[in-house]
Enzyme design. Sequence first.
Site, short mmCIF file in Angstrom:
data_model
loop_
_atom_site.label_atom_id
_atom_site.label_comp_id
_atom_site.label_asym_id
_atom_site.label_seq_id
_atom_site.Cartn_x
_atom_site.Cartn_y
_atom_site.Cartn_z
N ASP A 69 46.78 41.46 40.87
CA ASP A 69 45.88 42.67 41.37
C ASP A 69 45.53 42.03 42.74
O ASP A 69 44.61 41.31 42.91
CB ASP A 69 45.17 42.80 40.70
CG ASP A 69 45.11 44.46 41.26
OD1 ASP A 69 44.75 44.77 42.55
OD2 ASP A 69 43.65 45.01 40.83
N GLY A 104 35.54 43.29 35.39
CA GLY A 104 35.78 44.64 35.31
C GLY A 104 36.54 45.91 35.18
O GLY A 104 37.60 45.17 34.57
N THR A 149 47.00 29.40 66.74
CA THR A 149 45.59 29.87 65.53
C THR A 149 46.08 31.02 64.75
O THR A 149 45.91 30.21 63.95
CB THR A 149 44.02 29.75 66.59
OG1 THR A 149 44.20 28.16 67.19
CG2 THR A 149 43.18 29.98 65.08
N ASP A 175 38.51 47.81 36.40
CA ASP A 175 39.83 47.45 36.85
C ASP A 175 41.26 46.19 36.11
O ASP A 175 42.25 46.54 36.42
CB ASP A 175 40.34 46.97 38.83
CG ASP A 175 39.15 45.70 38.90
OD1 ASP A 175 38.42 45.64 38.19
OD2 ASP A 175 39.38 45.24 39.42
N ARG A 176 40.48 45.60 35.93
CA ARG A 176 41.62 44.08 35.28
C ARG A 176 41.14 44.41 33.54
O ARG A 176 42.81 44.76 33.85
CB ARG A 176 40.26 42.95 35.32
CG ARG A 176 39.79 42.41 36.66
CD ARG A 176 39.03 41.25 36.72
NE ARG A 176 39.74 40.27 36.17
CZ ARG A 176 38.99 39.04 35.94
NH1 ARG A 176 37.37 39.05 35.72
NH2 ARG A 176 39.28 37.55 35.40
#
Length: 283
Positions: free
Chosen positions: A144, A122, A202, A124-125
């Site tokens: 991220d 990606g 829970t 973004d990475r």
Amino acid sequence: MIDPMLSNAANLPHSMDTFIAIAVGNTRTRVGVLQGTECVKAQSLSSDQSGDIASFVAALFDEFEFGSDEPVVLMSTVSQEDADSIEDEIKSKFGWSIYRLGRDIEIPIRHTLTESGEKSVGQDRLLCAIGAFDVVKQACVVVDLGTAITIDFVDGEGVYHGGAIMPGVSTMLESMHTSTSHLPELKYRKLDPSSFEPGKQTDDAMILGVAAAAGGAVRYLAERYAQFYEGYPQIIATGGDMGLLEDDELIEAFVPDLQLHGIRVACKMIIDNENEQDDQDND
């Protein structure tokens, strides 16, 4: 190691003092104005709402001084369909050009990915990796936190080595609700950092579980990358859910809008490389 040639700076606008950066994510898109090295204003919008994104881009153009009749707009994306819609909306409404990373401008980062990994990683990475290395100037783990959590490694030379991808906290909570009969639908809420009790009901147990999964993954992978690198890297966090880690002493830097900064740094690298080549040609 793959060492791609930097893109020709001719593909970039001449003035990059002030510009608009758009980072299209899987569910949310971050839009911001960068002046010099600072992101002076940014907002997140739904990636599938191209009209809202185009309107916000126009509002930024009205609010800030760009020195021309139209703003410089740079876009990265992990969703080509959403990016196409946003580009079409901006062009049809305002006639402005969009410079897209990966199409008009290559992302200038050395890496050790496989051929398949290079094609599928990606944007973004990669951009967060570029931005993070520019911030710390040394080996780092880039965390991220968004719809997905990515935990990547960049060495001391700025080379990207890949990393790990896991569900984000909201994705984990949604999956537990939709995949079971009785677990409730929840939104993530911050844990009390002064309490070390197990979850007594829970919903508390679910929140504690996803927080432990995210925080534990960062610690596990930081140790793993340190063994790989034979040195302990800095850990830098970004993303919409980075507040999850704000009480974690392991995190050494929190950088909002790291991907937008990565767009800025990538373009600067390309322009600087072109200028250096021109100087060498003139010698």
